[in-house]
Write a protein that holds these residues in place. Structure first.
Motif, PDB file in Angstrom:
ATOM      1  N   VAL A  69      47.286  33.411  47.135  1.00  0.00           N
ATOM      2  CA  VAL A  69      47.589  33.968  45.822  1.00  0.00           C
ATOM      3  C   VAL A  69      46.423  33.713  44.872  1.00  0.00           C
ATOM      4  O   VAL A  69      46.002  34.603  44.125  1.00  0.00           O
ATOM      5  N   THR A  70      45.870  32.498  44.922  1.00  0.00           N
ATOM      6  CA  THR A  70      44.767  32.169  44.016  1.00  0.00           C
ATOM      7  C   THR A  70      43.572  33.065  44.295  1.00  0.00           C
ATOM      8  O   THR A  70      42.975  33.645  43.384  1.00  0.00           O
ATOM      9  N   ILE A  71      43.221  33.205  45.575  1.00  0.00           N
ATOM     10  CA  ILE A  71      42.020  33.959  45.914  1.00  0.00           C
ATOM     11  C   ILE A  71      42.214  35.446  45.647  1.00  0.00           C
ATOM     12  O   ILE A  71      41.447  36.068  44.907  1.00  0.00           O
ATOM     13  N   GLY A  82      44.678  36.965  44.017  1.00  0.00           N
ATOM     14  CA  GLY A  82      45.070  37.206  42.636  1.00  0.00           C
ATOM     15  C   GLY A  82      43.860  37.219  41.722  1.00  0.00           C
ATOM     16  O   GLY A  82      43.733  38.053  40.830  1.00  0.00           O
ATOM     17  N   THR A  83      42.937  36.287  41.971  1.00  0.00           N
ATOM     18  CA  THR A  83      41.727  36.237  41.146  1.00  0.00           C
ATOM     19  C   THR A  83      40.888  37.482  41.366  1.00  0.00           C
ATOM     20  O   THR A  83      40.391  38.090  40.414  1.00  0.00           O
ATOM     21  N   LEU A  84      40.752  37.886  42.631  1.00  0.00           N
ATOM     22  CA  LEU A  84      39.991  39.110  42.891  1.00  0.00           C
ATOM     23  C   LEU A  84      40.640  40.299  42.190  1.00  0.00           C
ATOM     24  O   LEU A  84      39.967  41.147  41.604  1.00  0.00           O
ATOM     25  N   LEU A  85      41.974  40.328  42.210  1.00  0.00           N
ATOM     26  CA  LEU A  85      42.702  41.443  41.586  1.00  0.00           C
ATOM     27  C   LEU A  85      42.448  41.474  40.083  1.00  0.00           C
ATOM     28  O   LEU A  85      42.144  42.523  39.507  1.00  0.00           O
ATOM     29  N   THR A  86      42.569  40.311  39.430  1.00  0.00           N
ATOM     30  CA  THR A  86      42.442  40.316  37.968  1.00  0.00           C
ATOM     31  C   THR A  86      40.989  40.323  37.510  1.00  0.00           C
ATOM     32  O   THR A  86      40.704  40.748  36.403  1.00  0.00           O
ATOM     33  N   MET A  87      40.068  39.847  38.359  1.00  0.00           N
ATOM     34  CA  MET A  87      38.682  39.758  37.912  1.00  0.00           C
ATOM     35  C   MET A  87      37.831  40.946  38.353  1.00  0.00           C
ATOM     36  O   MET A  87      36.848  41.277  37.715  1.00  0.00           O
ATOM     37  N   ILE A  88      38.158  41.543  39.506  1.00  0.00           N
ATOM     38  CA  ILE A  88      37.278  42.606  40.011  1.00  0.00           C
ATOM     39  C   ILE A  88      38.027  43.911  40.263  1.00  0.00           C
ATOM     40  O   ILE A  88      37.732  44.932  39.667  1.00  0.00           O
ATOM     41  N   GLY A 103      40.904  44.942  39.402  1.00  0.00           N
ATOM     42  CA  GLY A 103      41.758  45.480  38.352  1.00  0.00           C
ATOM     43  C   GLY A 103      41.032  46.398  37.387  1.00  0.00           C
ATOM     44  O   GLY A 103      41.646  47.224  36.729  1.00  0.00           O
ATOM     45  N   TYR A 104      39.698  46.233  37.298  1.00  0.00           N
ATOM     46  CA  TYR A 104      38.983  47.026  36.308  1.00  0.00           C
ATOM     47  C   TYR A 104      38.648  48.388  36.861  1.00  0.00           C
ATOM     48  O   TYR A 104      37.626  48.564  37.508  1.00  0.00           O
ATOM     49  N   GLN A 105      39.499  49.337  36.649  1.00  0.00           N
ATOM     50  CA  GLN A 105      39.389  50.735  37.088  1.00  0.00           C
ATOM     51  C   GLN A 105      39.134  50.891  38.590  1.00  0.00           C
ATOM     52  O   GLN A 105      38.493  50.060  39.195  1.00  0.00           O
TER      53      GLN A 105
END
Lengths: 649, 96, 198, 303
Positions: free
Chosen positions: B82-84, B86-92, B94-96
């Motif tokens: 989830v951490t890994i 989830g972080t990729l989702l919200t940091m990379i 997720g942006y378009q």
């Protein structure tokens, strides 16, 4: 003298100078007092070196109460500053420092230790154990927390307070925008206390999994113990994230790395992300034990078993899992697309389901009960409707598009105080009052306690309800001032009045402790509330070894059953009891960590290296040490038991 | 102690297996696989290696606390993923 | 102290069993810790600013040496615990000493690697990528360093005190730690080095 | 119990305050479709939540009223009840249904506010770059080639795309009456869609704490009909001086300044950090995995 300039507060004011003098005088007075009354030996033998979970618990709670007043003073200053438009009581910088320390102190140095203190005192008693799994480690946890908290608190008078908010968002928290050592204190002090907390987590998981009385299966554990098990599980998996985040922050501030910087590819969003991966589970770390405390108290004073035990357990497990998959709702407005916001919006709202289950189960525990309105029960009952408001506003905030309007406003501030105050603060006050006679063998005054309760509950609502409204009217949080034309004045004044009410409530609380210590009747029974779980089967005050005979258990309310013609708890004869020895190493380790932290904050590398070697020396000492504890003989047990029984007859 | 006791079959097999898995993983670079296949190979070999260590060398399942230990490991794994991701989702991602 | 003779020495007392479970839970926390570092690494891996990317600086040879050393050390410590369970103090100590030697070899290679990175302009402060690369590797390396000291203490204690419930318990817990470091290395090897070189 | 009445009074007073018309709260007094969408979601959630609060409060009042010790006889012994599968199922399933309902509302609205407002899709959106620095807002109008500081003029009934970024700490661009906020950050550009359908003056501010000057980090927004807006632009073209790089750098220094107007924008010499995701080393060799996502980002922007 240049060397000492670094310790000066960069943004001093009469208030800070006054505090510096007051703190110096108090510390001196304590030192002189203890020396004069020749109490050093007593303190060292009975408290500083203790590994007894009950004493460690008491020290945690004492520290938490101190921190409550530190954080409360901050809060009162904030409300006073914003009570009228364009107020000049504080300037922007001071206001920023105050709300930063208010947040950190209240969450990490008040709520957490208060809860850990209660769980230290109660959990082993509730599962019929003689101590925690690793008593020595428990002492290390406490002293790391304590010295970490002290390190954080001296920032106010040495070198300057942190000022970037308790969330410490980058780049605001970087050296570029926050030059003083304040944010170093934040990074290092929380790190030290956090390591202690992580150890507590491991300790209590093992204690609960391995040291339950015979017959107490997982599904026969009292609800408080369940909540503590789940809480510690969250601690173990959430705190390492904080450890890493703070370490990266420290490296950015001190060693010029580029994790969260504006240049060389750093990512300020990453800090927010890591902070909240820890931060959201942290919210449940301080809320779940509250659920456990309320479950115990409501069932005790409704004179009924807890309704829906199984669904209570399942919902708690569900909350622990969900707590790890919702963190991005703290930054819906950071610009990730609708897809990400949608996902986290839904997971967040899903938490409402298990929480709702718990609310209804408590309500139905009251059903067909025989409710007595004691002080602990009053706090528990006040919790239900107030927390419901906190919870439903949480669902509102979870709606991503609407959150664009709530985010960073007083609405949010109102929401989390509506969750954390009835959730955590009421619960620790309730638990504190409830378990007080078990610890000290007398009860706090119900009369004064009720005065305190009403002032706190009413004061709380008057303080925080207006914030929902000013938030929707566009008042952002963390503003040290606002102009009259905004129209926020009257409601902010009302908040300040409520805060004064809260102050009175807490004054009653302190007075209650003073009054009851002096005048309350002694030698109440060891079960003054007619309660249900095992901790009440012990003598008050509880002997060092807790239980002379390990109880045998058959249900989640074994003590209640045994009082009501159920099977006897204590079968068999006294046997020799093995107990751990006291040790001064945890205390010394705590001080070394304090020195290490202080050296790190001010980048005094030589001291930092020496302290690091000291820490390793302590660990090596532990590795080679031979310590088999000591034994309490049957005769000693018989004597103690006779004395205690006599006292309570 | 004789050689058989000193070098029990399970341990030796585990060691050989982990060496083979390392070689396979290395193949990703040697044979210049595409990114996607390469990642799949790496994921499979890495998790198998972890499994070898956990079960064969760390004896995760040998004691009375087997259930607690496995629950702990699975929960940790869940948090890690989830951490890994989830972080990729919200940091990379997720942006378009 | 009650000693249960039906179990291996390291499990033979209640205190020992508590410690083993406690250490497993600690390893759970360590998984979360390294997962956070990995999450940070994956987020920052492309943020190289004016510094090098992974493919420019990674070299197969030292990495392969490190991997083989660490995997072998994980094997030998397993053999050490096996010997310990057979009650052979000498064999156990020999395997532990081999493990420590392999660990020291790993650490030496890693120090060489770090020096090389700094030398070719991939120091800690160059970019977000180099910061997290060296921090991730450094955290693992620090664990190994700590492990070397810890292991030495245990060998000394076994030599002095023999195979007792305490010493075997410490040795067993230490072996869990060492295997765990190996697991972490596998993930670094796969998802930092090999993925970077791909 | 007094509590119950206190609570009911509180709840109804919120409802009245929120919907009251004499002095409406900014967020619930929308002047454009985005804010209206959000206000609508807020009201839906308030009413839904009010139902839940009422159910809890009523049950709570009944329990406290009926089952207090002073009302029961001394020898009454409360029964042992484990629970009820039916009841527990009810208070699991109903909340799930409510959450599903709100999820649908939330997700749909989130997609809506992240796009050009409905009914205005045929219009070319006006692009305004809003950059924050401690503690100012710089608004660049590339289409008109003008730049303002700390105030914003916008035409009504035309969709506006704000491109947000920051020269310092994270700031949050927020005009409550036109729509919710979004972060302005140093290493990437965020897009915020807003639209004003009523001319008027609105309050705008940075909502995210950014240091000691944060409280006064505000700007004024004036929404004008299209022709008046064009007139304003023309006037600036005729009167304002040209923005130079040195002047802009001076403006970036921390502090508070008044309002300024310039011809030309700072985008000419200090472009916004677009398509960047903070990977400042653009154009260097990238790992294929992220290359894909980057390409997608690029094509998305060309739409």
């Amino acid at each position: 003298m240049d060397y000492f300039d670094r310790f000066a507060v960069p943004h001093s004011s009469p208030m800070i100078v006054g505090s510096q003098i007051a703190i110096a005088v108090t510390v001196l007075a304590i030192l002189v007092g203890v020396t004069y009354f020749k109490k050093w030996g007593y303190l060292w033998r009975e408290w500083f070196t203790t590994v007894d979970h009950k004493r460690i618990g008491i020290m945690y709670i004492l520290a938490a109460l101190l921190m409550l007043f530190r954080g409360g003073a901050d809060a009162l200053l904030m409300r006073a500053q914003t009570a009228i438009p364009d107020n000049g009581l504080l300037d922007g910088q001071h206001y920023n420092e105050i709300f930063t320390t208010h947040g950190v102190v209240m969450i990490l140095f008040m709520a957490m230790p208060f809860i850990i203190g209660l769980m230290n005192i109660v959990t082993p008693l509730q599962i019929g154990a003689r101590d925690v799994a690793f008593p020595r480690l428990n002492a290390v946890s406490f002293w790391l927390f304590f010295w970490g908290a002290m390190l954080f608190n001296i920032s106010f008078v040495v070198g300057g307070s942190p000022d970037a908010g308790w969330t410490a968002y980058f780049p605001l928290a970087s050296v570029e925008f926050s030059e003083s050592v304040g944010m170093n204190y934040y990074a290092i002090a929380i790190q030290i206390a956090g390591i202690g907390t992580l150890m507590t987590g491991i300790n209590f998981i093992v204690t609960i999994l391995k040291m339950r009385a015979p017959g107490m299966t997982l599904m026969k554990m009292p609800m408080f113990t369940w909540s503590i098990l789940i809480t510690n599980l969250i601690i173990v998996f959430a705190f390492p994230v904080l450890t890493v985040a703070l370490a990266l922050m420290t490296m950015d501030r001190m060693f010029g790395t580029n994790f969260f910087t504006m240049a060389n590819g750093g990512s300020d969003m990453l800090w927010a992300n890591l902070f909240w991966i820890w931060g959201h589970p942290e919210v449940y770390i301080v809320i779940l034990p509250a659920f456990g405390i309320y479950s115990e108290i409501i069932s005790t004073f409704a004179r009924r078993n807890l309704y829906g035990y199984k669904s209570m357990v399942v919902s708690m497990v569900a909350i622990s899992v969900l707590s790890f998959v919702v963190w991005a709702h703290h930054f819906f407005t950071m610009g990730h697309g609708a897809m990400v916001n949608g996902i986290f919006s839904v997971t967040t709202m899903a938490i409402a389901v298990p929480t709702g289950i718990k609310i209804f189960n408590w309500l139905f525990t009251l059903w067909r009960g025989k409710i007595e309105f004691t002080v602990p029960m009053l706090y528990s009952l006040a919790f239900i409707p107030i927390f419901t408001i906190g919870g439903v506003t949480g669902v509102m905030l979870a709606m991503a598009s609407a959150d664009y309007q709530y985010h960073n406003t007083m609405f949010l501030v109102a929401h989390f105080h509506y969750v954390l105050i009835p959730g955590t603060v009421f619960s620790v006050l309730a638990g504190f009052t409830y378990w007080w006679p078990k610890i000290f063998n007398f009860q706090l005054s119900e009369r004064i306690g009720k005065w305190a309760f009403w002032f706190i509950v009413v004061g709380f609502n008057v303080t925080f309800f207006p914030m929902f409204i000013t938030g929707l009217d566009g008042q952002a949080r963390r503003m040290y001032t606002y102009s009259e034309s905004t129209g926020y004045g009257p409601l902010n004044m009302l908040s300040f009045v409520g805060a004064l009410g809260l102050l009175l409530g807490f004054a009653f609380l302190v007075y209650n402790i003073y009054w009851s210590t002096r005048y309350a009747p002694r030698n109440v029974s060891s079960d003054p509330w007619n309660a249900r779980s095992l901790e009440w089967a012990t003598h008050s005050p509880v002997p060092e070894y807790n239980f002379a005979i390990v109880p045998e258990v058959d249900s989640s309310q074994a003590f209640w059953d045994s009082k009501n013609n159920g099977p006897a708890l204590f079968k068999g004869k006294y046997k020799e009891i093995h107990m751990p020895n006291n040790s001064g190493v945890p205390f010394i380790l705590g001080i070394i960590f304090f020195v290490w932290g202080f050296a790190m904050v001010f980048s005094m590398w030589i001291f930092a290296i020496i302290a690091t070697l000291g820490i390793f020396a302590c660990m090596a000492h532990r590795s080679f040490e031979k310590d088999h504890g000591h034994h309490i003989t049957v005769e000693e047990i018989e004597e103690t038991e006779k004395k205690l029984r006599g006292a309570n007859a | 102690m004789n050689m058989k006791q000193l070098f029990p079959r399970g341990h030796v097999m585990g060691f050989i297996f982990s060496m083979v898995l390392t070689a396979v993983a290395l193949g990703v670079v040697v044979y210049e696989l595409s990114f996607k296949t390469g990642m799949i190979v790496l994921l499979v070999t890495a998790f198998m290696q972890a499994g070898v260590q956990l079960v064969m060398f760390m004896h995760a399942g040998e004691s009375e606390d087997k259930k607690a230990i496995y629950t702990n490991v699975y929960y940790a794994l869940f948090i890690a993923l989830v951490t890994i991701f989830g972080t990729l989702l919200t940091m990379i991602w997720g942006y378009q | 102290m009650k000693i249960d003779n039906s179990l291996p020495l390291e499990y033979s007392t209640e205190e020992n069993r508590l410690k083993i479970l406690g250490f497993w839970i600690f390893l759970g926390a360590e998984i979360a810790l390294f997962a956070t570092l990995f999450a940070t690494y994956f987020t920052l891996v492309d943020r190289t600013a004016n510094g090098p990317v992974g493919g420019d600086i990674f070299e197969v040879t030292p990495v392969l040496i490190e991997t083989i050393l660490l995997l072998t050390s994980s094997f030998t410590i397993g053999l050490g615990i096996n010997a310990m369970r057979h009650g052979s103090k000498n064999a156990m100590m020999i395997f532990f000493i081999i493990t420590l030697a392999l660990g020291a070899g790993f650490l030496g290679t890693e120090i060489y690697e770090f020096k090389h990175y700094v030398h070719i302009g991939a120091g800690l402060q160059v970019s977000a990528f180099t910061s997290i690369l060296l921090t991730l590797l450094g955290t693992h390396g620090a664990h190994v360093t700590l492990g070397l000291f810890w292991g030495t203490f245990i060998v000394l204690q076994v030599k002095k005190r023999g195979l007792t419930p305490e010493t075997t318990n410490k040795a067993f817990i230490y072996s869990l730690y060492w295997h765990f470091l190996d697991v972490v290395w596998i993930f670094i090897f796969s998802f930092v080095y090999l993925k970077g070189m791909m | 119990m007094k509590m119950k009445w206190a609570l009911l009074t509180i709840i109804f007073s919120i409802a009245t305050v929120l919907t009251g018309c004499d002095n409406p709260l900014a967020v619930l007094d929308p002047k454009g479709p985005v804010a209206a969408n959000q206000a609508n979601v807020i009201m839906i959630s308030i009413w839904t939540m009010l139902i839940i609060v009422l159910v809890v409060v009523i049950l709570y009042a009944i329990m406290l009223f009926k089952y207090r010790a002073s009302k029961s006889s001394d020898d009454y012994v409360p029964p042992h009840v484990e629970g009820s599968h039916v009841l527990e199922a009810i208070w699991t399933i109903i909340p799930i249904l409510i959450v599903i309902f709100l999820s649908v509302v939330s997700v749909r609205s989130t997609y809506e506010v992240e796009a050009t407002p409905k009914g205005y899709e045929d219009q070319e959106p006006l692009i305004i770059y809003a950059a924050s620095s401690n503690w100012k807002w710089h608004f660049s109008y590339p289409e008109e080639d003008i730049e303002t500081v700390n105030y914003l003029f916008i035409p009504t009934n035309r969709p506006i795309e704000f491109k947000l970024y920051s020269y310092g700490p994270i700031s949050s661009f927020w005009i409550p009456q036109l729509g919710g906020q979004k972060y302005a950050m140093s290493d990437m550009v965020n897009t915020l869609h807003l639209l004003a359908d009523t001319p008027g003056d609105y309050m705008g501010r940075n909502a995210n704490f950014s240091g000691s000057g944060f409280a006064e980090h505000t700007f004024n927004v004036k929404a004008l009909p299209e022709e008046e807006y064009t007139k304003w632009v023309d006037e600036i073209h005729g009167t304002a001086k040209k923005l130079t790089e040195s002047e802009f750098d001076e403006l970036l220094e921390p502090g508070h300044v008044g309002q300024y107007t310039f011809n030309g924008t700072h985008l000419d010499f200090k472009p916004a950090p677009e398509h960047n995701h903070g990977a400042s080393g653009q154009g260097e060799s990238k790992h294929s995995e992220h290359e894909d996502s980057k390409d997608e980002a690029e094509t998305e922007h060309q739409h």
